[in-house]
Motif scaffolding. Structure first.
Motif, PDB file in Angstrom:
ATOM      1  N   ASP A   1       0.829  -1.210   0.000  1.00 15.99           N
ATOM      2  CA  ASP A   1       0.000   0.000   0.000  1.00 15.99           C
ATOM      3  C   ASP A   1       0.863   1.260   0.000  1.00 15.99           C
ATOM      4  O   ASP A   1       0.507   2.260  -0.636  1.00 15.99           O
ATOM      5  N   ASP A   2       1.990   1.226   0.714  1.00 20.42           N
ATOM      6  CA  ASP A   2       2.868   2.385   0.746  1.00 20.42           C
ATOM      7  C   ASP A   2       3.561   2.586  -0.603  1.00 20.42           C
ATOM      8  O   ASP A   2       3.698   3.722  -1.073  1.00 20.42           O
ATOM      9  N   ARG A   3       3.994   1.512  -1.214  1.00 18.77           N
ATOM     10  CA  ARG A   3       4.621   1.628  -2.538  1.00 18.77           C
ATOM     11  C   ARG A   3       3.636   2.182  -3.562  1.00 18.77           C
ATOM     12  O   ARG A   3       4.008   2.960  -4.449  1.00 18.77           O
ATOM     13  N   ASP A   4       2.361   1.828  -3.414  1.00 16.83           N
ATOM     14  CA  ASP A   4       1.338   2.319  -4.342  1.00 16.83           C
ATOM     15  C   ASP A   4       1.119   3.826  -4.208  1.00 16.83           C
ATOM     16  O   ASP A   4       0.614   4.465  -5.139  1.00 16.83           O
ATOM     17  N   LEU A   5       1.482   4.396  -3.044  1.00 12.21           N
ATOM     18  CA  LEU A   5       1.282   5.830  -2.821  1.00 12.21           C
ATOM     19  C   LEU A   5       2.464   6.681  -3.286  1.00 12.21           C
ATOM     20  O   LEU A   5       2.380   7.912  -3.275  1.00 12.21           O
ATOM     21  N   VAL A   6       3.544   6.049  -3.700  1.00  9.99           N
ATOM     22  CA  VAL A   6       4.726   6.808  -4.109  1.00  9.99           C
ATOM     23  C   VAL A   6       4.439   7.774  -5.261  1.00  9.99           C
ATOM     24  O   VAL A   6       4.909   8.928  -5.230  1.00  9.99           O
ATOM     25  N   PRO A   7       3.683   7.405  -6.288  1.00  9.67           N
ATOM     26  CA  PRO A   7       3.384   8.387  -7.343  1.00  9.67           C
ATOM     27  C   PRO A   7       2.663   9.630  -6.817  1.00  9.67           C
ATOM     28  O   PRO A   7       2.970  10.755  -7.229  1.00  9.67           O
TER      29      PRO A   7
ATOM     30  N   GLN B   1       9.899  19.505   3.078  1.00 12.82           N
ATOM     31  CA  GLN B   1       8.846  19.375   2.078  1.00 12.82           C
ATOM     32  C   GLN B   1       8.486  17.912   1.844  1.00 12.82           C
ATOM     33  O   GLN B   1       7.310  17.542   1.791  1.00 12.82           O
ATOM     34  N   MET B   2       9.501  17.089   1.695  1.00  9.76           N
ATOM     35  CA  MET B   2       9.254  15.659   1.441  1.00  9.76           C
ATOM     36  C   MET B   2       8.549  15.006   2.631  1.00  9.76           C
ATOM     37  O   MET B   2       7.619  14.205   2.459  1.00  9.76           O
ATOM     38  N   ALA B   3       8.984  15.353   3.849  1.00  8.50           N
ATOM     39  CA  ALA B   3       8.398  14.728   5.031  1.00  8.50           C
ATOM     40  C   ALA B   3       6.946  15.137   5.229  1.00  8.50           C
ATOM     41  O   ALA B   3       6.088  14.291   5.507  1.00  8.50           O
ATOM     42  N   VAL B   4       6.655  16.418   5.070  1.00 10.11           N
ATOM     43  CA  VAL B   4       5.273  16.885   5.252  1.00 10.11           C
ATOM     44  C   VAL B   4       4.341  16.231   4.239  1.00 10.11           C
ATOM     45  O   VAL B   4       3.236  15.782   4.573  1.00 10.11           O
ATOM     46  N   ALA B   5       4.777  16.153   2.989  1.00  7.64           N
ATOM     47  CA  ALA B   5       3.942  15.534   1.952  1.00  7.64           C
ATOM     48  C   ALA B   5       3.741  14.049   2.229  1.00  7.64           C
ATOM     49  O   ALA B   5       2.644  13.509   2.023  1.00  7.64           O
ATOM     50  N   ALA B   6       4.780  13.371   2.710  1.00 11.71           N
ATOM     51  CA  ALA B   6       4.655  11.946   3.027  1.00 11.71           C
ATOM     52  C   ALA B   6       3.721  11.714   4.201  1.00 11.71           C
ATOM     53  O   ALA B   6       2.889  10.792   4.190  1.00 11.71           O
ATOM     54  N   GLN B   7       3.852  12.557   5.213  1.00 11.14           N
ATOM     55  CA  GLN B   7       3.014  12.382   6.400  1.00 11.14           C
ATOM     56  C   GLN B   7       1.542  12.632   6.100  1.00 11.14           C
ATOM     57  O   GLN B   7       0.661  12.019   6.717  1.00 11.14           O
ATOM     58  N   ALA B   8       1.247  13.513   5.146  1.00  8.21           N
ATOM     59  CA  ALA B   8      -0.141  13.744   4.747  1.00  8.21           C
ATOM     60  C   ALA B   8      -0.756  12.498   4.131  1.00  8.21           C
ATOM     61  O   ALA B   8      -1.980  12.306   4.184  1.00  8.21           O
ATOM     62  N   LEU B   9       0.091  11.640   3.554  1.00 11.31           N
ATOM     63  CA  LEU B   9      -0.379  10.387   2.956  1.00 11.31           C
ATOM     64  C   LEU B   9      -0.231   9.218   3.931  1.00 11.31           C
ATOM     65  O   LEU B   9      -0.478   8.070   3.563  1.00 11.31           O
ATOM     66  N   HIS B  10       0.181   9.503   5.164  1.00  8.43           N
ATOM     67  CA  HIS B  10       0.399   8.484   6.203  1.00  8.43           C
ATOM     68  C   HIS B  10       1.452   7.466   5.785  1.00  8.43           C
ATOM     69  O   HIS B  10       1.317   6.264   6.044  1.00  8.43           O
ATOM     70  N   LEU B  11       2.515   7.957   5.157  1.00  7.67           N
ATOM     71  CA  LEU B  11       3.641   7.115   4.811  1.00  7.67           C
ATOM     72  C   LEU B  11       4.660   7.116   5.954  1.00  7.67           C
ATOM     73  O   LEU B  11       4.863   8.141   6.605  1.00  7.67           O
ATOM     74  N   PRO B  12       5.330   6.002   6.197  1.00  6.67           N
ATOM     75  CA  PRO B  12       6.348   5.929   7.258  1.00  6.67           C
ATOM     76  C   PRO B  12       7.657   6.560   6.804  1.00  6.67           C
ATOM     77  O   PRO B  12       8.591   5.888   6.353  1.00  6.67           O
ATOM     78  N   VAL B  13       7.725   7.867   6.929  1.00  8.93           N
ATOM     79  CA  VAL B  13       8.865   8.662   6.477  1.00  8.93           C
ATOM     80  C   VAL B  13       9.247   9.619   7.602  1.00  8.93           C
ATOM     81  O   VAL B  13       8.364  10.215   8.233  1.00  8.93           O
ATOM     82  N   ALA B  14      10.551   9.777   7.847  1.00  8.55           N
ATOM     83  CA  ALA B  14      11.017  10.675   8.904  1.00  8.55           C
ATOM     84  C   ALA B  14      12.290  11.363   8.467  1.00  8.55           C
ATOM     85  O   ALA B  14      13.051  10.841   7.642  1.00  8.55           O
ATOM     86  N   ILE B  15      12.530  12.536   9.026  1.00  6.81           N
ATOM     87  CA  ILE B  15      13.790  13.242   8.826  1.00  6.81           C
ATOM     88  C   ILE B  15      14.818  12.677   9.803  1.00  6.81           C
ATOM     89  O   ILE B  15      14.527  12.514  10.997  1.00  6.81           O
ATOM     90  N   VAL B  16      15.983  12.366   9.302  1.00  4.77           N
ATOM     91  CA  VAL B  16      17.022  11.800  10.164  1.00  4.77           C
ATOM     92  C   VAL B  16      17.378  12.799  11.270  1.00  4.77           C
ATOM     93  O   VAL B  16      17.685  13.963  11.003  1.00  4.77           O
TER      94      VAL B  16
END
Length: 321
Positions: A69-75, A101-116
């Motif tokens: 499901d997460d891979r499907d949200l990459v586009p 920018q990348m983190a905020v957009a990912a979090q809006a889609l509920h993707l497991p993404v974080a800034i190091v």
């Protein structure tokens, strides 16, 4: 890794003391999955190859794409075409954008993404005194951190029941049977729908509740703070989340690898972060949560213990800095 093992061994001494010597603790085993997975050397990729550290214009991201499901949200996240390899799309998009920018957009889609390095060490709040010192432990968690916490409480002599939904059971027994035996072998096992009134009744007489889901998901099942503490004021609720129980952090998704990187638990080589272990935020959080729970029970404390993976990783990163 040696410095981390030393920090984990020190944390283990506190755990053993809280368990009054009933637990045997080995730092290296605590961080291992017992050979269930074919792991590779950590680097830009996590040992399980589900998470990658990705360079942005001004920093680094940890991106987990273990789930289809997460891979499907990459586009939708990157703007790439649907036929582009997900990892290629993420790497290309990140190179031209800021980590924020990348983190905020990912979090809006509920993707497991974080800034190091984004997370701060967790500081548990003081809980009120006045509860019983023992009683039933209800484990509603899955995967590694929550079950490890509950497994340590079982090893310390507490009566632990693991409750699983028949529709969404914990996949650990299927994918990692050796780890499942270590985490869950000493517990009672009950299959029950999580909206079953009997579950509320069971929590109503429990001493400890362990969860590893976001608060809004639990609230939809009737498992919210107001309801549960009104029914059981002496409950100790160990709430394990990716980034925290309250505020905007409560909506974020995360796993052991991306949350470890969020806490800064990486090794820097020539300006490039590298993973140093396998999903480290999971066992570190399970260890920390169990220690805090045992100490709270010994003091007769109740309330909600907020134990986030990222904040726990940050604590250990600070300890080895």
């Amino acid at each position: 890794m040696t410095a981390l093992l030393d920090a984990v061994a020190a944390a283990g001494k506190r755990l053993v003391a809280a368990a009054e010597g009933k637990i045997t603790f080995d730092a290296r085993q605590a961080l291992a999955r017992d050979g269930d997975l074919a792991l590779q050397e950590p680097g830009l990729w996590s040992p399980n190859r589900h998470c990658r550290l990705v360079a942005c214009r001004d920093g680094w991201l940890a991106v987990s794409l273990a789930r289809e499901d997460d891979r499907d949200l990459v586009p939708a996240w990157t703007g790439a075409s649907f036929d582009t390899d997900p990892w290629s799309a993420v790497i290309a998009a990140a190179a031209d954008r800021s980590a924020g920018q990348m983190a905020v957009a990912a979090q809006a889609l509920h993707l497991p993404v974080a800034i190091v390095g984004e997370a701060a060490p967790v500081t548990p709040r003081e809980l009120p005194v006045g509860a019983a010192r023992d009683g039933l432990v209800v484990d509603l968690s899955a995967l590694w951190a929550g079950p490890y916490c509950a497994g340590l409480l079982a090893e310390a002599g507490h009566d632990v029941v693991k409750i699983e939904s028949p529709g969404r059971p914990d996949p650990t027994s299927h994918h990692m049977p050796a780890l499942d035996t270590r985490l869950n072998g000493a517990k009672q096992h009950v299959t029950m729908e999580l909206d079953d009134p009997d579950l509320i009744a069971t929590i109503g007489r429990a001493r400890v509740l362990i969860t590893a889901a976001r608060p809004h998901a639990l609230a939809r099942l009737g498992l919210d703070e107001a309801s549960l503490f009104a029914r059981n004021p002496g409950l100790l609720w160990v709430a394990i989340t990716a980034h925290g129980w309250r505020g905007a952090a409560a909506m974020r998704v995360g796993f052991g690898d991306d949350c470890a990187a969020a806490g800064g638990l990486v090794r820097w080589l020539d300006g490039t972060p590298n993973f140093i272990g396998d999903a480290l935020a999971d066992p570190l959080t399970g260890l920390t949560a169990a220690t805090l729970a045992l100490e709270a029970m010994a003091d007769g404390r109740s309330g909600l213990l907020d134990v986030p993976l990222a904040g726990t990783a940050a604590h250990f990163a600070g300890a080895i800095a």
